[in-house]
Scaffold this active site. Structure first.
Site, PDB file in Angstrom:
ATOM      1  N   GLY A 195      47.009  42.773  47.516  1.00  0.00           N
ATOM      2  CA  GLY A 195      47.663  41.488  47.723  1.00  0.00           C
ATOM      3  C   GLY A 195      48.655  41.123  46.639  1.00  0.00           C
ATOM      4  N   ASP A 221      46.841  53.847  44.031  1.00  0.00           N
ATOM      5  CA  ASP A 221      45.844  53.175  44.870  1.00  0.00           C
ATOM      6  C   ASP A 221      45.185  54.232  45.751  1.00  0.00           C
ATOM      7  OD1 ASP A 221      44.406  51.415  46.698  1.00  0.00           O
ATOM      8  OD2 ASP A 221      45.757  49.833  45.999  1.00  0.00           O
ATOM      9  N   CYS A 249      42.309  43.097  23.628  1.00  0.00           N
ATOM     10  CA  CYS A 249      42.287  43.974  24.790  1.00  0.00           C
ATOM     11  C   CYS A 249      41.281  43.423  25.798  1.00  0.00           C
ATOM     12  CB  CYS A 249      41.939  45.412  24.393  1.00  0.00           C
ATOM     13  SG  CYS A 249      40.182  45.722  24.125  1.00  0.00           S
ATOM     14  N   CYS A 255      37.796  43.171  24.360  1.00  0.00           N
ATOM     15  CA  CYS A 255      37.560  42.324  23.183  1.00  0.00           C
ATOM     16  C   CYS A 255      36.728  41.093  23.523  1.00  0.00           C
ATOM     17  CB  CYS A 255      38.892  41.886  22.574  1.00  0.00           C
ATOM     18  SG  CYS A 255      39.675  43.154  21.549  1.00  0.00           S
ATOM     19  N   CYS A 312      32.583  37.379  52.179  1.00  0.00           N
ATOM     20  CA  CYS A 312      33.652  38.198  51.608  1.00  0.00           C
ATOM     21  C   CYS A 312      34.567  37.293  50.780  1.00  0.00           C
ATOM     22  CB  CYS A 312      34.448  38.908  52.702  1.00  0.00           C
ATOM     23  SG  CYS A 312      35.395  37.797  53.754  1.00  0.00           S
ATOM     24  N   CYS A 349      40.592  50.563  20.397  1.00  0.00           N
ATOM     25  CA  CYS A 349      41.126  49.222  20.125  1.00  0.00           C
ATOM     26  C   CYS A 349      41.028  48.926  18.636  1.00  0.00           C
ATOM     27  CB  CYS A 349      40.364  48.166  20.936  1.00  0.00           C
ATOM     28  SG  CYS A 349      40.891  46.465  20.600  1.00  0.00           S
TER      29      CYS A 349
END
Length: 351
Positions: free
Chosen positions: A30, A51, A173, A176, A197, A255
């Site tokens: 979407g 995807d 990040c 974090c 849903c 990180c």
């Protein structure tokens, strides 16, 4: 020509530079599909689409996909539509789940070497996925590679969303500040409610995609203020913004490594010296010979001011009490008298 008008109006210095950038979009649902379409219409140089899902008729309440594309992979359907919109854009599509071991390594390789010029990294990664696992996979890859990326999402009730810019080492990040499903060690799959849903509104997804691409353009073309975090609440039309610093105790080792490297870079950078400039006096000289002159001389000003008290440095008085003039009329005191008013009046007549 309408895009180039941004340059003529002084908004963007060099809009043509958009054709030199490569953006990877992970998740063509979407938000991701509309994001890819906007970037295509803006003239991005190259798009990488990731995807593993297929187009379904149940997706038709969203934007971008059409009923005749049902059954096609989302990346295949998206590429076909986007090529027709702007054939100048280069497309690279991958129909797989990035969270599996083999696919994750290939995903990292394409981020590292899939730029417009083959062998160069992409300029930006956009996360438009709808689950935590995929977000963590993107976060892990970008932390390891030092790749800047933007995360986006829409709430399950479809009336709020957000975007977030993540620069490894400089900003927080995705690991974090972990959400509840991680902090409580809960499997997110167990949070799905039976028979319910997630809601989906094309309006909310369109708004989130719009602010995401707007942020991408500002980041790539260097104009305006880039948002580190921008939320959207449709119920109150509320747009919260903030910036989050990285967590020194982040669970992601890469990180923490990026944080140290960022500190080292900051340490070697020369400190900027701020030079205070005196304000220019406006209209001191003018064509008409007009001059502002005080009617009070310095001597008169000093005479009208009283003594200044001894004050600490940095404190001044707002005003002073003027000294009493030497020729001021002295106060006249009238002594009390036992005489009546009639007797005083008679004395005055005789004088």
């Amino acid at each position: 020509s309408r895009l180039m008008a941004l340059k003529r109006m002084g908004i963007v210095k060099d809009y043509e530079k958009i054709r030199t950038f490569t953006v990877a979009v992970v998740g063509v649902g979407g938000v991701g599909s509309v994001t890819a379409e906007m970037l295509t219409r803006c003239g991005i140089g190259k798009l990488l689409l990731f995807d593993y899902d297929k187009v379904e008729l149940a997706n038709m309440n969203r934007l971008f996909f059409q009923p005749h594309q049902a059954g096609l992979s989302k990346v295949q359907a998206a590429e076909h539509t986007l090529r027709n919109i702007n054939p100048d854009v280069q497309f690279e599509v991958h129909n797989y789940n990035i969270t599996t071991v083999d696919n994750f390594q290939h995903f990292m390789d394409r981020i590292s070497y899939g730029g417009l010029e083959e062998g160069k990294p992409v300029d930006l990664v956009l996360s438009c996925v709808d689950n935590f696992e995929a977000r963590m996979a993107i976060n892990t890859a970008c932390n390891e590679l030092g790749q800047t990326w933007m995360e986006s999402g829409v709430s399950e009730n479809a009336v709020s969303g957000h975007i977030q810019l993540i620069i490894p080492g400089e900003s927080a990040c995705f690991a974090c500040a972990p959400p509840l499903v991680v902090a409580a060690n809960i499997d997110e799959k167990t949070l799905k409610r039976e028979g319910v849903c997630a809601a989906s509104l094309p309006t909310t997804m369109g708004v989130v995609a719009g602010i995401l691409v707007q942020n991408v353009l500002k980041f790539l073309l260097n104009f305006g203020t880039v948002s580190y975090y921008l939320g959207y609440n449709a119920m109150q039309d509320f747009f919260p913004t903030m910036a989050m610093k990285p967590n020194p105790q982040c669970n992601d080792k890469n990180c923490r490594k990026q944080q140290e490297e960022y500190k080292e870079k900051r340490a070697v950078q020369p400190k900027q010296i701020v030079v205070e400039q005196e304000e220019e006096i406006v209209h001191e000289d003018n064509d008409w010979g007009i001059e502002l002159v005080s009617e009070v001389s310095e001597e008169e000003l000093k005479a009208a001011s009283g003594p200044l008290p001894d004050l600490p440095q940095g404190i001044t008085v707002a005003y002073t009490i003027p000294n009493m003039e030497e020729n001021a009329v002295a106060e006249v005191t009238v002594s009390e008298s036992e005489e009546s008013l009639e007797e005083l009046m008679a004395k005055m007549k005789n004088m």
